[in-house]
Design an enzyme around this catalytic site. Structure first.
Site, mmCIF file in Angstrom:
data_model
loop_
_atom_site.group_PDB
_atom_site.id
_atom_site.type_symbol
_atom_site.label_atom_id
_atom_site.label_comp_id
_atom_site.label_asym_id
_atom_site.label_seq_id
_atom_site.Cartn_x
_atom_site.Cartn_y
_atom_site.Cartn_z
ATOM 1 N N ALA A 66 0.824 -1.198 0.216
ATOM 2 C CA ALA A 66 -0.203 -0.089 -0.066
ATOM 3 C C ALA A 66 0.818 1.200 0.000
ATOM 4 O O ALA A 66 2.177 0.994 0.459
ATOM 5 C CB ALA A 66 -0.694 -0.009 1.175
ATOM 6 N N GLY A 105 0.802 -5.246 0.446
ATOM 7 C CA GLY A 105 -0.798 -5.313 -0.339
ATOM 8 C C GLY A 105 -0.248 -5.898 -1.703
ATOM 9 O O GLY A 105 -1.276 -6.203 -2.411
ATOM 10 N N GLU A 108 -0.635 -9.266 -1.280
ATOM 11 C CA GLU A 108 -1.841 -9.510 -0.874
ATOM 12 C C GLU A 108 -2.865 -9.364 -2.186
ATOM 13 O O GLU A 108 -3.834 -10.283 -2.617
ATOM 14 C CB GLU A 108 -2.616 -8.651 -0.012
ATOM 15 C CG GLU A 108 -2.031 -8.800 1.407
ATOM 16 C CD GLU A 108 -2.400 -7.596 2.403
ATOM 17 O OE1 GLU A 108 -2.182 -6.619 2.093
ATOM 18 O OE2 GLU A 108 -3.120 -8.072 3.400
ATOM 19 N N GLU A 128 4.327 -5.693 6.949
ATOM 20 C CA GLU A 128 3.640 -4.829 7.812
ATOM 21 C C GLU A 128 3.967 -4.715 9.037
ATOM 22 O O GLU A 128 3.652 -3.720 9.780
ATOM 23 C CB GLU A 128 2.102 -5.191 7.568
ATOM 24 C CG GLU A 128 1.548 -4.762 5.832
ATOM 25 C CD GLU A 128 1.783 -5.930 5.074
ATOM 26 O OE1 GLU A 128 2.507 -6.667 5.378
ATOM 27 O OE2 GLU A 128 0.733 -5.954 4.179
HETATM 28 N N1 T1G Z 1 4.897 3.286 0.063
HETATM 29 C C1 T1G Z 1 5.159 4.516 -0.293
HETATM 30 N N2 T1G Z 1 6.502 4.860 -0.564
HETATM 31 C C2 T1G Z 1 7.097 3.877 -0.596
HETATM 32 C C3 T1G Z 1 6.849 2.388 -0.196
HETATM 33 C C4 T1G Z 1 5.529 2.249 0.136
HETATM 34 N N3 T1G Z 1 5.031 1.075 0.512
HETATM 35 N N4 T1G Z 1 7.888 1.641 -0.282
HETATM 36 C C5 T1G Z 1 8.903 2.395 -0.580
HETATM 37 N N5 T1G Z 1 8.564 3.633 -0.906
HETATM 38 C C6 T1G Z 1 9.511 4.857 -1.560
HETATM 39 C C7 T1G Z 1 10.613 5.031 -0.275
HETATM 40 O O1 T1G Z 1 10.192 5.950 0.608
HETATM 41 C C8 T1G Z 1 11.399 5.848 -1.263
HETATM 42 O O2 T1G Z 1 11.210 7.056 -1.232
HETATM 43 C C9 T1G Z 1 11.282 5.032 -2.594
HETATM 44 O O3 T1G Z 1 10.312 4.176 -2.530
HETATM 45 C C10 T1G Z 1 12.572 3.880 -2.695
HETATM 46 O O4 T1G Z 1 12.402 2.963 -1.445
HETATM 47 C C11 T1G Z 1 -2.904 -3.040 3.112
HETATM 48 C C12 T1G Z 1 -1.065 -1.894 4.794
HETATM 49 C C13 T1G Z 1 10.329 -1.732 -1.766
HETATM 50 C C14 T1G Z 1 12.128 -3.079 -0.747
HETATM 51 O O5 T1G Z 1 6.427 -2.234 3.954
HETATM 52 O O6 T1G Z 1 10.591 -2.353 1.989
HETATM 53 O O7 T1G Z 1 0.863 -2.965 1.983
HETATM 54 O O8 T1G Z 1 13.015 8.457 -0.575
HETATM 55 O O9 T1G Z 1 14.815 3.652 -0.843
HETATM 56 O O10 T1G Z 1 15.981 0.215 -1.031
HETATM 57 O O11 T1G Z 1 -1.792 -4.978 3.839
HETATM 58 O O12 T1G Z 1 11.228 0.397 -0.038
HETATM 59 O O13 T1G Z 1 12.847 7.902 -2.888
HETATM 60 O O14 T1G Z 1 11.379 9.541 -2.059
HETATM 61 O O15 T1G Z 1 13.457 1.703 0.199
HETATM 62 O O16 T1G Z 1 15.121 -0.464 -3.236
HETATM 63 C C15 T1G Z 1 3.714 -2.772 3.027
HETATM 64 C C16 T1G Z 1 8.214 -0.867 2.319
HETATM 65 C C17 T1G Z 1 3.213 -1.414 3.183
HETATM 66 C C18 T1G Z 1 7.422 -2.247 1.684
HETATM 67 C C19 T1G Z 1 12.708 -0.808 -2.101
HETATM 68 N N6 T1G Z 1 5.004 -2.686 2.315
HETATM 69 N N7 T1G Z 1 9.331 -0.778 1.207
HETATM 70 O O17 T1G Z 1 13.735 -0.979 -1.117
HETATM 71 O O18 T1G Z 1 14.058 1.814 -2.099
HETATM 72 S S1 T1G Z 1 1.768 -1.600 4.176
HETATM 73 C C20 T1G Z 1 5.990 -2.473 3.054
HETATM 74 C C21 T1G Z 1 10.492 -1.354 1.141
HETATM 75 C C22 T1G Z 1 0.763 -2.518 3.109
HETATM 76 C C23 T1G Z 1 -1.333 -3.810 3.329
HETATM 77 C C24 T1G Z 1 -0.486 -2.931 4.123
HETATM 78 C C25 T1G Z 1 11.385 -0.796 0.347
HETATM 79 C C26 T1G Z 1 11.567 -1.835 -1.150
HETATM 80 P P1 T1G Z 1 12.195 8.295 -1.830
HETATM 81 P P2 T1G Z 1 13.694 2.389 -1.078
HETATM 82 P P3 T1G Z 1 14.912 0.046 -1.949
#
Ligand code: T1G
Length: 693
Positions: A66, A105, A108, A128
């Site tokens: 998400a 997500g 999911e 998450e």
């Molecule tokens: N939402 C918004 N921005 C995100 C994002 C996300 N989920 N993931 C990464 N970014 C942005 C990050 O802030 C950065 O921005 C850029 O992307 C590159 O990220 C309903 C509730 C995917 C492994 O927890 O683990 O789904 O600084 O530097 O090292 O059940 O990002 O460039 O402006 O980390 O290559 C669940 C979180 C969400 C994954 C990539 N998902 N992200 O790593 O790049 S909650 C996560 C990561 C959800 C549902 C629930 C990593 C990555 P900027 P980065 P990276």
């Protein structure tokens, strides 16, 4: 091609509807993506030409979750749950074609498809829990139905991803696609159609969970297995409860239970803190006066001076990232010992099945040991990791200046000393800076990058990039005694020292800090590190608690007693009346009147001293922003991430409350508690540290 939304298109190819997502940087499931998927499914189901549906992403990854940036804002329909309901109900076969990281997500969404394929480098996870949440779009209900309860519990309540090979093994994906993903996905779906395969609707598949219906044992034993790591966190328990609901309730009721457990977490402080930390960790790389396109140096070969605990650990970081390392020592026996420790560490990793014997050999082959600094003539970067003696460091940097290439970066691993003073002995101060690793250097993620007055922007930018390459969280700090982390740590040490002199037993102080959420209290930590670190027997004169302890041979765990006593071969600290008596006698001699001290006072003096020093560090420009200080404390000192860091925590309490207590303590304990001007200013403006991030 139909443009569904600005982030999604639908193309029909060989009777297959291909919904393609394009929402850089990570195809997060923001509104345009959600709407695009929903409309794409709807149009494909209605179109008789379309026999099957594929969801695929452009750019670096399948949907990585998400859009965390949307959290806390008013929800915009369709919510992800609604979209996945439409997907789940598709009468036509659906497939998720995965590359990069199908996380949260994103996974999911894939689980709501009938089929899933991935390329070999793809990763699959529900992280998450690391954001203080749980998979809130059916992940806790669908994943156990696909991979079984135990694997699902690990993936959901611990939050680590699995690779494509493991995903295939556990049935999370149906096929590994070598070569072009889109082509492989189309071919897979053509097989499904040709063979008229039954549609695997995950929500209706109970094979892997029904046997454990009503069995609490599997959940209770998992709870026990993560108890230490999950201590203080709310999310892991809610994750477990949600998976229990998947096993014990019909799918629809399980979804409802998941939703309630998700909202409990979303409305709590812990998730706000962990989401803050997620973005704060990415913010540290953004330095106001260092543009993203700052030219960087090419670093291939690294020299490390000192093969001791720090030098060896630092060497491992670089070898793990594929760099060639030249490791310099003064004597063969020190070099052999250092290389031996590195090899032993890798062998231990291999014995746990986390690395092959060949991998151990190939990593060791990247290290060249030498007794001659002349062998650093061709390296691109040197990290000096000798003991904390300014004269020795200056002597080394003078030599390096004459031996190394003109554009080699010369870094010191000093944890306190003046980097500008070291740079000044070289002819290239613009290539000199500090790289302060935290022990054990091959484990701790924090790297303080100490920017000297003359450090060039290119050298700083290069070092930040290297920090990311060796999987560190590299935070830029300025030059002062102890930079940021240790300078703040010294204030907590000051207060914990006064507290025991004023009558608080060491185990009370330790319990308060442990219960706050740190891995251990200051006295257990001291016994672990060793009482004699920084102690000089030649000048020792029974003038501090450390000196009286060391003079009595109480060096901590290594000598069987320190602030606590230890049974042979056991590291469990046991309260030691002898130690308490020594401290009490010493305090009396120093004129302290013993008193009962409340846990609340202990907590405030140990935590608010950090906050006040952090504010001063910001005032002096030693740290770029408050959230950098929080990232330092979370990754370098074990500050509980669910409390966001000292500056986040100050805002949580209310900076006005903190200021009031600082003023009270200034009156009781003197000048050292004078509130930082920045705190006075922010409170006066009705602001918090968050306004400076
Ligand atoms: N939402 C918004 N921005 C995100 C994002 C996300 N989920 N993931 C990464 N970014 C942005 C990050 O802030 C950065 O921005 C850029 O992307 C590159 O990220 C309903 C509730 C995917 C492994 O927890 O683990 O789904 O600084 O530097 O090292 O059940 O990002 O460039 O402006 O980390 O290559 C669940 C979180 C969400 C994954 C990539 N998902 N992200 O790593 O790049 S909650 C996560 C990561 C959800 C549902 C629930 C990593 C990555 P900027 P980065 P990276």
């Amino acid at each position: 091609m139909i443009q569904l939304t600005e982030a999604a298109t639908l193309t029909i190819q060989e009777g297959i509807g291909i919904i393609s997502i394009n929402n850089p940087p990570v195809n997060a499931l923001g509104f345009p993506v959600r709407k695009g998927i929903a409309d794409g499914i709807d149009q494909s189901v209605k179109d008789d030409q379309v026999k099957a549906i594929i969801i695929i992403c452009e750019g670096r990854t399948f949907c990585a979750g998400a859009d965390i940036k949307e959290f806390g804002q008013p929800p915009k329909d369709p919510g992800l749950g609604d979209v996945l309901e439409v997907l789940d109900a598709s009468p036509k076969p659906t497939l998720a074609a995965i590359h990069g990281t199908a996380f949260g997500g994103g996974l999911e969404t894939a689980l709501s498809c009938h089929f899933r394929v991935g390329i070999p480098s793809a990763k699959f996870g529900l992280p998450e829990v690391k954001l203080g949440l749980l998979p809130g779009a059916g992940g806790t209900q669908r994943l156990p139905r696909v991979v079984g309860i135990e694997k699902a519990l690990k993936m959901i309540a611990i939050g680590n991803p699995i690779g494509a090979a493991e995903a295939l093994k556990v049935g999370l994906i149906d096929e590994l696609v070598e070569g072009d993903l889109k082509e492989g996905a189309i071919n897979f779906m053509k097989k499904v159609l040709a063979e008229n395969r039954p549609l695997k609707k995950v929500s209706e598949n109970n094979e892997k969970i029904e046997a454990d219906r009503g069995n609490s044992e599997v959940f209770d034993s998992f709870r026990k297995s993560i108890a230490r790591k999950a201590r203080g966190f709310d999310a892991p328990e809610n994750c477990i409860k949600a998976v229990e609901a998947a096993v014990n309730l019909p799918f629809a009721e399980g979804l409802e239970r998941e939703r309630n457990l998700f909202m409990e977490l979303m409305q709590g402080n812990q998730s706000a803190a962990q989401r803050y930390a997620f973005f704060a960790e990415r913010q540290v790389a953004k330095i106001p006066d260092i543009p993203k396109d700052t030219p960087q140096l090419d670093i291939k070969k690294v020299g490390i001076i000192g093969a001791g605990t720090m030098g060896g650990g630092i060497a491992m970081n670089f070898v793990n990232a594929g760099f060639q390392v030249t490791l310099v020592e003064t004597k063969q026996e020190f070099l052999d010992r250092g290389l031996g420790v590195i090899k032993k560490n890798y062998d231990i990793t291999a014995s746990k099945g986390k690395m092959s014997a060949e991998e151990v050999e190939s990593r060791m082959s990247l290290i060249t040991g030498t007794l001659s600094m002349e062998d650093l003539a061709d390296v691109d970067m040197v990290i000096e990791a000798v003991y904390e003696n300014m004269d020795l460091k200056k002597e080394i940097f003078k030599k390096l200046d004459s031996i190394c290439k003109a554009d080699a970066i010369l870094a010191t691993n000093t944890s306190y000393l003046d980097v500008n003073e070291i740079a000044a002995v070289t002819s290239r101060p613009e290539f000199v800076l500090g790289t302060h690793f935290f022990s054990p250097a091959n484990v701790m993620r924090l790297l303080e990058v100490v920017r000297g007055e003359k450090t060039s922007k290119s050298v700083l930018a290069t070092t930040l990039t290297i920090g990311k390459k060796i999987k560190k969280v590299a935070v830029v700090v300025g030059v002062c005694h102890g930079f940021a982390g240790n300078r703040m740590f010294a204030q907590r040490a000051r207060e914990s020292n006064f507290l025991v002199l004023e009558g608080a037993p060491v185990e009370q102080v330790d319990k308060v800090i442990y219960d706050f959420g740190f891995p251990m209290g200051p006295y257990v930590l001291r016994d672990l590190i060793g009482m004699d670190v920084g102690w000089n027997p030649k000048t020792s004169s029974s003038s501090t608690i450390q000196e009286i302890m060391c003079e009595a041979g109480r060096l901590g765990q290594k000598s069987g007693s320190g602030f606590y006593k230890y049974e042979v071969g056991n590291r469990t600290p046991i309260p030691d009346p002898e130690a308490l008596q020594m401290i009490s006698d010493f305090a009396a001699k120093q004129g302290y009147d013993k008193r009962e001290i409340s846990d609340d006072e202990i907590k405030k003096r140990c935590i608010y001293s950090l906050i006040n020093e952090g504010a001063k560090i910001l005032e002096e420009g030693i740290a770029v922003r408050p959230s950098d200080i929080d990232i330092i404390w979370i990754n370098g000192y074990g500050w509980p991430v669910y409390l966001g860091g000292p500056m986040f925590y100050a805002d949580l309490i209310g900076l006005d409350q903190v200021l009031e207590t600082l003023k009270e303590y200034e009156g009781r304990f003197g000048e050292v508690w004078k509130p930082a001007a920045l705190i006075e200013k922010l409170v006066g403006e009705g602001k918090g540290f968050k306004d400076l991030n």
